[in-house]
Enzyme design. Structure first.
Site, short mmCIF file in Angstrom:
data_model
loop_
_atom_site.label_atom_id
_atom_site.label_comp_id
_atom_site.label_asym_id
_atom_site.label_seq_id
_atom_site.Cartn_x
_atom_site.Cartn_y
_atom_site.Cartn_z
N GLY A 186 -1.80 -0.85 -8.89
CA GLY A 186 -0.52 -0.06 -9.11
C GLY A 186 0.56 -0.32 -8.06
O GLY A 186 1.29 0.53 -7.82
N LYS A 187 0.34 -1.41 -7.31
CA LYS A 187 1.39 -1.54 -6.39
C LYS A 187 2.65 -2.44 -6.63
O LYS A 187 3.74 -2.42 -6.14
CB LYS A 187 0.56 -2.45 -5.09
N VAL A 188 2.40 -3.49 -7.76
CA VAL A 188 3.57 -4.44 -7.97
C VAL A 188 3.70 -4.77 -9.42
O VAL A 188 2.57 -4.77 -9.96
CB VAL A 188 3.33 -5.74 -7.21
N ASP A 197 0.94 -1.26 0.06
CA ASP A 197 0.04 -0.03 -0.06
C ASP A 197 0.76 1.19 0.04
O ASP A 197 0.38 2.50 -0.31
CB ASP A 197 -0.95 -0.01 1.16
#
Length: 349
Positions: A305-307, A261
């Site tokens: 859109g984290k990893v 996050d």
């Protein structure tokens, strides 16, 4: 109640300590090399190990070690400590149990024990023995851990602390009074590796901290508090300043979601140039039947859109059986030897 305990029976059950694996004592590279030519979980593990080595070889990459579950109690404690000692990780996000009930607990000189037999759990309760699957903890020793956490809280200025700031005080305590060199908490303090527990009181720390507050409230005195928002803010600060980042995740749950996050939080704060986590490895026995994977799968996290999904690998295995191979391979390949030392804890004074 302790005088009612059958001490002889308790001693019988707590007769064999868990010995933590030493990843420097064996070279797993030939095994991993051959696993790369296999299939199923073996090939997944080899690819995950390759990705971790890529993280180490990438001189711009900050690596987060993310731990959930009981692998520390099960024999991986010295493994995680070695990753810090050898500059193979730059920050830690973990459950309170991993940090307090397991690592800090042993740092005080206590042990985990192999369950050579598992009697009725009510019998274990009568002996003040706590069970983690096939591993035992002496509840009386765990209460010493609770008490020590309370002592540390009592010694601090009564104000708000992030879990990182409090765990740093725990590391300082072990550096001065501890009885074990291979402690993640102690080594993280000495090497300026910030350690976060986003659900910190869900551990033995909770009991000590509650007692600290109750005692201070009864005395009409101010008390320290934990600031969970500061945890998120500080971890996001590291992500903003770090540039490329990699995740080595054991288990999932809150620590996994928390570190992922940070990318979204950075964007909310206006840092639209912050990259998604470039590398990600997760070792877990969870699956997607409950609608998740002990927090989102790495592929699912890409939609948030984290990893990034270029260098990511899920390994569906019990981590205690595969982490020694991954970590030994990476230690012996030696990319850590000339990695820049980041010392992210210095960011917070």
């Amino acid at each position: 109640m302790s005088e009612q305990i059958d001490q002889q029976r308790k001693a019988e059950l707590l007769s064999k300590t868990v010995e933590h694996i030493d990843i420097t004592s064996f070279d797993a590279r030939p095994i991993i090399d051959q696993m790369a030519n296999m299939s199923f979980t073996s090939r997944d593990l080899a690819r995950a190990t390759g990705i971790y080595n890529q993280m180490l070889a990438d001189r711009d990459c900050t690596i987060f070690l993310v731990i959930a579950g009981s692998t520390s109690a099960g024999g991986c404690m010295d493994l995680y400590a070695e990753l810090i000692r050898s500059n193979m990780v730059d920050a830690v996000v973990a459950t309170g149990a991993s940090i307090v009930d397991m690592d800090f607990f042993e740092g005080l000189g206590h042990k985990h024990y192999q369950a050579l037999e598992i009697p009725n759990d009510n019998t274990l309760r009568s002996l003040y023995i706590d069970r983690i699957y096939d591993t035992y903890i002496d509840e009386e020793q765990l209460q010493d851990c609770d008490h020590t956490i309370g002592e540390i809280a009592n010694s601090l200025e009564p104000k708000a602390y992030s879990s990182r700031a409090f765990i740093r005080e725990m590391g300082k305590y072990l550096a001065e009074h501890g009885k074990k060199d291979n402690s993640l908490v102690k080594l993280a303090y000495e090497h300026d590796v910030p350690t976060f527990c986003p659900a910190f009181v869900d551990s033995s720390a909770g009991f000590g901290l509650v007692k600290h507050q109750v005692d201070r409230m009864k005395a009409g005195a101010p008390y320290m508090v934990l600031d969970a928002i500061a945890d998120f803010r500080e971890l996001t600060d590291i992500k903003i300043k770090a540039g490329p980042t990699g995740l080595l995740m054991i288990g999932g749950g809150v620590p996994k979601n928390f570190i992922q996050d940070t990318v979204v939080c950075a964007e909310i704060l206006g840092h639209h140039d912050v990259e998604m986590h470039k590398y990600a490895v997760q070792i877990t026995v969870a699956d997607t039947r409950d609608g998740a994977c002990s927090s989102s799968t790495l592929q699912e996290a890409a939609s948030w859109g984290k990893v990034q999904t270029v260098h990511e690998q899920m390994v569906f295995a019990e981590a205690g059986s595969v982490m020694p191979l991954l970590a030994s391979d990476a230690w012996h390949r030696g990319h850590w030897k000339d990695r820049p030392k980041r010392g992210w804890a210095k960011l917070f004074g």
